[in-house]
Design an enzyme around this catalytic site. Sequence first.
Site, mmCIF file in Angstrom:
data_model
loop_
_atom_site.group_PDB
_atom_site.id
_atom_site.type_symbol
_atom_site.label_atom_id
_atom_site.label_comp_id
_atom_site.label_asym_id
_atom_site.label_seq_id
_atom_site.Cartn_x
_atom_site.Cartn_y
_atom_site.Cartn_z
ATOM 1 N N HIS A 40 0.814 -1.222 0.000
ATOM 2 C CA HIS A 40 0.000 0.000 0.000
ATOM 3 C C HIS A 40 0.845 1.268 0.000
ATOM 4 O O HIS A 40 0.352 2.343 -0.324
ATOM 5 C CB HIS A 40 -0.987 -0.014 1.184
ATOM 6 C CG HIS A 40 -0.395 0.341 2.509
ATOM 7 N ND1 HIS A 40 0.031 -0.619 3.412
ATOM 8 C CD2 HIS A 40 -0.167 1.546 3.096
ATOM 9 C CE1 HIS A 40 0.503 -0.006 4.501
ATOM 10 N NE2 HIS A 40 0.381 1.307 4.322
ATOM 11 N N ASP A 93 -0.429 -7.474 1.522
ATOM 12 C CA ASP A 93 0.179 -6.136 1.539
ATOM 13 C C ASP A 93 1.703 -6.280 1.590
ATOM 14 O O ASP A 93 2.343 -6.091 2.626
ATOM 15 C CB ASP A 93 -0.361 -5.369 2.763
ATOM 16 C CG ASP A 93 -0.024 -3.884 2.684
ATOM 17 O OD1 ASP A 93 0.430 -3.442 1.598
ATOM 18 O OD2 ASP A 93 -0.215 -3.196 3.705
ATOM 19 N N SER A 198 4.545 2.355 7.851
ATOM 20 C CA SER A 198 4.095 1.327 6.929
ATOM 21 C C SER A 198 5.234 0.822 6.062
ATOM 22 O O SER A 198 6.015 1.606 5.514
ATOM 23 C CB SER A 198 2.997 1.878 6.008
ATOM 24 O OG SER A 198 1.795 1.931 6.690
#
Lengths: 248, 436
Positions: A40, A93, A198
């Site tokens: 992502h 992901d 992230s």
Amino acid sequence: IIGGSDAPEKTIPWQVMLSVDGGRGGGMVIADRWIMTAAHVLVKNGEKVAPETVRIYMGQTDVQTLTDTFVFPSSLHIHPGYKNPNLLTYNNDIALMKLHQPITFNSSVMPLCLPAEGATYHTGIMGLVSGFGITIDQGRRMLRNKLKYVQIPLVDQETCSNSVSMFKRIRTHVPDLTENMFCAGVPEGSKDSCQGDSGSAFTLREQGRFYASGIVSWGIDCGKQGTYGVYTRVTNYLPWISKIMQEN
Amino acid sequence: LPDPDPPMFGEVRSPRFPQPYPPNLQQQWELSVPEGFQIRLTFTHLDIEASAGCHYDSLTVLYQEKLLGKFCGDENSADGHHPGNHPILSPGNTLTLIFQTDNSNPERHQNLGFSAHYQATDVDECSAPEPPDRSGPLCSQICLNTLGSYLCSCHHGYELRSDQRTCVLSCGGGIFDEPEGHLFSPGFPDTPPHAVSCQYIISVEPGFTVSLNFTDNFHIESVDTEDGSVCLHHWLQVTLPDREPVKLCGRSSPGLMETNSSTVRLDYHTDDAGQSRGWSLDYRTHRVQCPFPGGVAKGRVTPILMEYFYRDYLHVRCDLGYKLMMDGQEIQSFSTMCQSSGRWHLPLPECHIIDCGEPEPLLNGAVTVLSGLQNQYRSVVQYHCNEPFYSPLGGVNVNFTCDADRQWRSTHDIVDRMTCLPVCGQPTELISGFQR
């Protein structure tokens, strides 16, 4: 990183900071030409970003000095199973970036091991998650530009699933938890990864070596009581990682 | 058209042979072969009415009216004269055969006549006895028989007269180029004619030297003076290139004379008086010697001989791990030949230790020299990875040795190329905290 500490130099040498089209993300060095991150981080509006919009920083713990040098990836490889049009489906992901030139490793830049095939996730085992993401200081979200880390335990999948389910009841637009994810954190909150982390690694240590157990993926708020950080379960992707690296 | 050459062979038969011959017959055959050949006549069959003295029927063989034989009868007849298996050889190149029969033939035994073949046989004119007319031998010095003829030739110092038979003294410009030979003064060992002026040149291929070996019966008139004997009127002068000529005379043979030259000129001179019986010599040639080449450090010179002569070759090989060098350049092989000048056409090369060059750099590693110098033969280097960030594939550092083929070779049985793999997950600094 919520509730963590500043990482001393050379303690998390696989940590990579990504600047993607103005946003910040994390990643980890896994080979001399390969960076692993969350899918992502490299997908905006359902589209893979252009490699030239991705800046890769590594080797320092202070963003001020880190920004002096960066490299662009030569190619981006998003897991084909990652489809997240509404930002609610973080399954698969995971992504890889290939570099133009190999990195020469030293004490500041070193690869992180991948987990052994069939590596198990034991509830309660302490992992280390790091990142250049936001932190919370006296209730305020802050961007400190320092690499931070926090040690948090792996959470039982059922416990995590219950937590997510509970929030689904009181909130809309909560992503699903899948078997390709695991959770880490403490039930009382205050120790967690957060926005900007992230793609960074959740590492476990075994026989003196750190390995990439998870990739910072998503969570409900950060460090909130009763919630956990959700990480991509790297062990499930070893064949894909191997395939992409061999084919490229 | 010119007359065709007579045949070299042929056959003669009596009339009607092998049927009985008719009576009242007189038939003659004139056989001839080319000049210089004799006729050999061989009877394959002869069966003519036998009578004493071959009175009735006969075959007469003549050479220029000289009777060579008169034959009749058969092999088993008691009277008559049968030639048997012996051929008849004519003294010259013609032969006449006359077959005569009387007017009656015996009824009881029908005689068949004769059958014979003839062939030309070379005449060895040289071995013929001297003719009785005192005209002397066929050739005064050397006679060479040839097919159908002969040739006269003369010893050195003489040449054939226009009569193609006798020789006259003429001994200038004799060139001897064979590797060995025999020379002698005109007429030797008999007393030669006076006023001889002969020249003999021995000239062999460069690279060979001539040695003269005079026989013991050496006799050239010398004149005794207060200063000793001098070669005043008669002499044999030996001339070698770039050296003063030497005159020889006296009764003492010079014996063996090494000239160290491929060319020797001999001038023999006598005046019109005095007595010199002359001289003779055998000459031989020897290959020029080259100096002993010596040795080559860290190399081998082959073949190893006691002496080296013209056209001998030398080869040099270096020991394992060494290379041939000449004038600062490496050469693949080396050979040198002993030249006609007595020098080697190339000086011996040197053997230098080989060099494997710089070992290939190792990505994320380095090379250190363990032993040896400048990457030379048998030098040992060790590859190692930049630890702790890289470690060798297989977990061991690998040593490489400079081999004789100039390749760095792994001393490890399995690993022939070193690779450094990154070390993962082991930071040099660990997060540590003591607070609990």
